[in-house]
Design a protein around this motif. Structure first.
Motif, PDB file in Angstrom:
ATOM      1  N   VAL A  23      34.323  44.017  37.313  1.00 56.48           N
ATOM      2  CA  VAL A  23      35.075  44.028  37.880  1.00 56.48           C
ATOM      3  C   VAL A  23      36.424  44.549  37.799  1.00 56.48           C
ATOM      4  N   GLY A  27      39.626  44.472  39.344  1.00 57.26           N
ATOM      5  CA  GLY A  27      40.835  44.944  39.578  1.00 57.26           C
ATOM      6  C   GLY A  27      41.977  45.614  39.380  1.00 57.26           C
TER       7      GLY A  27
ATOM      8  N   TRP B 111      53.327  43.644  37.031  1.00 57.48           N
ATOM      9  CA  TRP B 111      51.957  43.472  36.785  1.00 57.48           C
ATOM     10  C   TRP B 111      51.527  43.514  35.116  1.00 57.48           C
ATOM     11  N   ALA B 315      39.428  42.230  31.925  1.00 57.52           N
ATOM     12  CA  ALA B 315      38.794  42.215  33.470  1.00 57.52           C
ATOM     13  C   ALA B 315      40.031  40.992  34.097  1.00 57.52           C
ATOM     14  N   SER B 318      43.257  41.046  33.847  1.00 63.47           N
ATOM     15  CA  SER B 318      43.987  42.015  35.525  1.00 63.47           C
ATOM     16  C   SER B 318      43.753  41.772  36.464  1.00 63.47           C
ATOM     17  N   LEU B 319      43.425  41.129  36.994  1.00 62.01           N
ATOM     18  CA  LEU B 319      43.065  39.877  37.950  1.00 62.01           C
ATOM     19  C   LEU B 319      43.905  39.728  38.595  1.00 62.01           C
TER      20      LEU B 319
END
Lengths: 409, 451
Positions: A23, A27, B111, B315, B318-319
């Protein structure tokens, strides 16, 4: 060698950790793609191709790549429009489609891009680098691009690109007429012809029956009453409707219906919205006085001195430093001694006659008479003569008992 | 290593003395229990873990690893805050523009800002859930160990929760947009409703009587130096106390139980606090906790799980940050109040209570800000802080989810939590212009624009 104690965890935890790692990688890939992906990359690629086709590969190599911006420190604007609109400064793309069209040369003559940027005239969000947020209308940015698209939405009469003229008037608000801003010019004529100032203060002049309109362009759009307005709920639409028929929007208003045509109402609405407290540098506003003006009293006193008996001293410039009280000349600075008694005074100070002193002055006067007030020998003769007259007048006044207020140094 | 001198005739010797750790790095894959213990002892970062971890403490469903998640979010906030420190300009004239630059022109800027913002929101939630977990399991209660001070770690935890809220709130102002300006207006107006000292408190917070440059620089320094420093310090102490208190409270629960379990005395090995020493170490009574069948080596079993939680948090964030962009409203404007003006979401239950306790009788208004904004939260925080001394439930109730003996207090606590959550949801999703009630699916009246 002893072994490590067995644990039940790795069997499940290891695959879970591997999935987490996966992931993380996914990402990282996603946010990298997301960050790299911009429309301007496509437009820059296209422009390079267009240039290569038209002007050759050699020229195409000089097209800059990556984010481009015009930073105008005095306005605090960073306009990144040129990232896509790369043809702005290129000759030969006058007839091309946007975003690859050359900017018309005429308006840039008085408004160089590096000094004014793009958004100060065109509106839009200069910070943004994507088509949507840059042009608007977009949430949280109240300055959309003032282009033909917005003009068409408002069904502007005649010139659909006229909305931009609102921004002309940010700096040109004190002009009677501004070249290229026909709608604003029309609106200014209407404001004068229909006597808006009878009821409204505009630029600190006018009546108090209606609200002060000097900075009405800053009024928040939420503060208008839209209850009776149909169609677009914007401050501009409100003003157009209100100008065409005030009572239709505000039932108890005393504002008369001026029977403006749609075009006139749109023009005046544009003018009204342009009346904002825009912090532009004073040097950009035409007509802003570059001096602190004299008061009427100061001007009258100076005029009187110019036609009085001491006129010669005023015209020649002596009065900048010296008063000549006997002749009614009062210096604004009074740095030097009063010249009423110069004939006598020079003799006692320097041991020389006035004639002699003026012919070859010493000290400050040598500097003044060689750089600032250049007198020919003939003029020097007149000077001595005038000084004698002044002294004679001084003595006459003294004998008559009214001592002139001569300040001595 | 004095033995490794190479004078002729003296044979070269390797270090064998206990306590000397010749490996420069700790082993990720220890082959023996000894190596596993060494990995803890010889590593600065892992020092706060025991060599052996009690198996039930590792349960996913006991702690839900909420503390670790909170710590991971704090780490992420520090990491993402670093680049923002270089990019953000804490000045009234430039703050908004510098955020626009971060959003549009800086590589990964948008981001990074989203990671920072989402992590901040989630940290408030994670810390709150952690607090709920600790309360419901009675984990602030001392067990059988000597010198345990779990109640003080609870107090520190409450302080850290408040610091988290303050960190989030001070960060709210920095973009200098309408959202920032008016959220801080609402927040500081509530502070000014304290009787007598209220206006002074507000002036102290704002550095004046209006939100301006002095406010911005105060909030900035608080946000990037004072509060993170305080939270970091307390975090280290919090972790150290967990270690000194003998790990999670669940360990105590089973230790009490374990007294009844027959354990074989361990003859050849002696577990100390820091690792496994062989030979003639002073004999320490082997407790149930350290029995080999009830424990695992911290390296790699605990460290692997920590890696899962920390990396998993990163993770997910970050997504999330790719798809949940951070909003930036219009530049702050003292003359235009957005309608509705809302406090940050975690204070919305208070704003809701403030509005509900504001009573209008004719033209006379009793302002609820003091009750809803000061008295009520003050009372709740005081109660929360003092609760370990108020809770008189038996020791067996510690480290167990929803035990019978703590049924009443858990029910009361959950009721308060439910009210807070419901009010927060109402404030967030159901309040529109003029604080009128709208269902989430109901459209608000259209907000007019200039053009």
């Amino acid at each position: 060698m002893e072994q490590r104690t067995n644990s039940p965890y790795p069997r499940l935890d290891k695959p879970v950790l591997a999935i987490v790692g996966l992931v993380l990688v996914v990402g990282a890939v996603l946010f990298t793609i997301n960050d790299r992906e911009h429309e301007w990359r496509y437009y820059q690629y296209q422009f390079r191709r267009v240039v290569a086709e038209k002007l050759g590969a050699e020229k195409a190599r000089t097209v800059p790549s990556g984010l481009q911006q015009i930073w105008v420190p005095s306005l605090g604007h960073a306009d990144r429009c040129v990232t896509c609109h790369q043809a702005v400064a290129w000759k030969g793309f006058e007839a091309a489609e946007e975003p690859f069209r050359t900017h018309p040369a005429e308006p840039l003559k008085g408004h160089p891009i590096e000094k004014f940027g793009c958004s100060s005239c065109h509106g839009g969000q200069g910070w943004a680098v994507d088509v949507g947020p840059a042009h608007g209308p977009v949430e949280h940015w109240e300055e959309p691009l003032l282009g033909t698209q917005l003009g068409t939405e408002y069904s502007l009469v005649d010139n659909k690109a006229a909305l931009m003229q609102m921004n002309c008037n940010t700096c040109h608000r004190y002009d009677r007429e501004t070249k290229g801003a026909e709608m604003i010019n029309l609106a200014k004529q209407i404001v004068n012809a229909r006597g808006c100032r009878a009821c409204h203060v505009i630029n600190s002049r006018g009546g108090t029956i209606g609200p002060d309109l000097t900075f009405v362009g800053d009024k928040a759009p939420e503060q208008y009453e839209y209850g009776r307005l149909s169609g677009q709920r914007t401050a501009f639409a409100w003003h157009v409707a209100h100008l065409k028929d005030p009572r239709a929007l505000v039932t108890d208003t005393v504002m008369p219906n001026f029977n403006l045509t749609t075009k006139e109402a749109q023009a005046v609405a544009m003018l009204i919205l342009s009346w904002r407290k825009s912090p532009v540098p004073a040097a950009m506003v035409p007509g802003t006085p570059r001096t602190d003006p004299q008061t009427a009293g100061e001007r009258a006193a100076e005029e009187a001195m110019k036609i009085g008996p001491g006129a010669w001293f005023v015209k020649t410039g002596c009065f900048v430093c010296h008063s000549i009280a006997a002749l009614g000349v009062k210096s604004p600075a009074q740095i030097g001694p009063d010249l009423s008694t110069a004939v006598d005074d020079v003799q006692s100070r320097f041991g020389r006659t006035v004639d002699d002193f003026l012919a070859s002055p010493t000290g400050t006067m040598s500097v003044v008479l060689s750089r600032q007030i250049i007198l020919t020998p003939a003029e020097k003769t007149i000077a001595v003569q005038k000084l004698r007259e002044a002294f004679a007048e001084y003595q006459r006044q003294k004998a008559a008992g009214k001592t002139p207020a001569v300040s001595s140094h | 290593m004095a033995q490794t001198t190479t004078s002729p005739g003296v044979p070269r010797q390797t270090a064998t003395a206990p306590g000397v750790h010749p490996r420069p790095f700790w082993s990720v894959r220890p082959q023996t229990d000894r190596q596993s213990g060494d990995a803890i002892v010889s590593n600065f970062l892992l020092h706060w873990f025991p060599a052996k971890t009690y198996k039930p403490s590792m349960d996913w469903t006991y702690s839900f690893w909420l503390g670790t998640t909170s710590a991971a979010l704090l780490l992420l906030l520090t990491l993402s805050g670093g680049p923002l420190l270089f990019l953000y300009v804490p000045s009234v004239e430039r703050a908004y523009a510098s955020i626009k630059d971060i959003e549009f022109a800086v590589t990964f800027g948008s981001w990074i800002r989203s990671v920072h913002r989402m992590a901040a929101h989630l940290m408030v939630a994670a810390v709150f859930l952690h607090l709920i977990r600790v309360f419901l399991t009675g984990a602030y209660k001392n067990g059988v160990g000597q010198g345990q001070r779990r109640e003080w770690n609870w107090v520190i935890g409450v302080a850290m929760f408040l610091l988290t809220l303050l960190l989030s709130f001070t960060g709210y102002l920095l973009p200098w947009d309408q959202l920032a300006y008016w959220a801080v207006t609402v927040g500081t107006n509530i502070a000014s409703s304290i009787p007598v000292i209220g206006p002074t408190v507000r002036e102290l917070l704002l550095g004046g009587r209006a939100i301006d440059q002095p406010t911005l620089i105060r909030f900035y320094v608080l946000h990037v130096i004072v509060l993170p420093g305080a939270l970091g310090g307390l975090f280290l102490y919090h972790m150290w106390r967990v270690r000194k208190d003998g790990g999670l409270a669940k360990a105590d629960a089973v230790a009490l139980l374990g007294d009844r379990i027959e354990t074989t005395p361990v003859k050849t090995k002696t577990y100390t606090l820091l690792g496994v020493a062989r030979g003639t170490a002073p004999a320490v009574r082997t407790s149930t906790i350290e029995a080999p069948d009830l424990t695992v080596n911290s390296v790699p079993d605990l460290t692997r799980r920590i890696a899962i939680v920390v990396l998993g948090t990163i993770a997910v964030l970050s997504l999330l940050a790719v798809y949940a962009r951070s909003p930036l409203e219009e530049a702050a404007n003292a003359l235009v109040t957005p309608n509705p003006a809302k406090a940050p979401w975690y204070f919305l239950w208070l704003q809701e209570i403030v509005t509900d306790t504001t009573i209008r009788i004719g033209s006379f208004t009793i302002n609820g800000a003091f009750i809803g904004g000061v008295v009520l939260p003050g009372l709740l925080v005081t109660l929360l802080t003092l609760w370990p001394w108020i809770d008189k439930s038996p020791l067996a109730a510690a480290g167990v989810w929803l035990p019978r003996t703590r049924r009443a207090q858990n029910a009361a606590f959950l009721a308060i939590v439910a009210i807070v959550i419901v009010f927060t949801l109402i404030g967030t999703f159901c309040r529109g212009p003029y604080w009128n009630f709208y269902w989430p699916w109901q459209a608000w009246p259209e907000i007019p624009t200039r053009l």
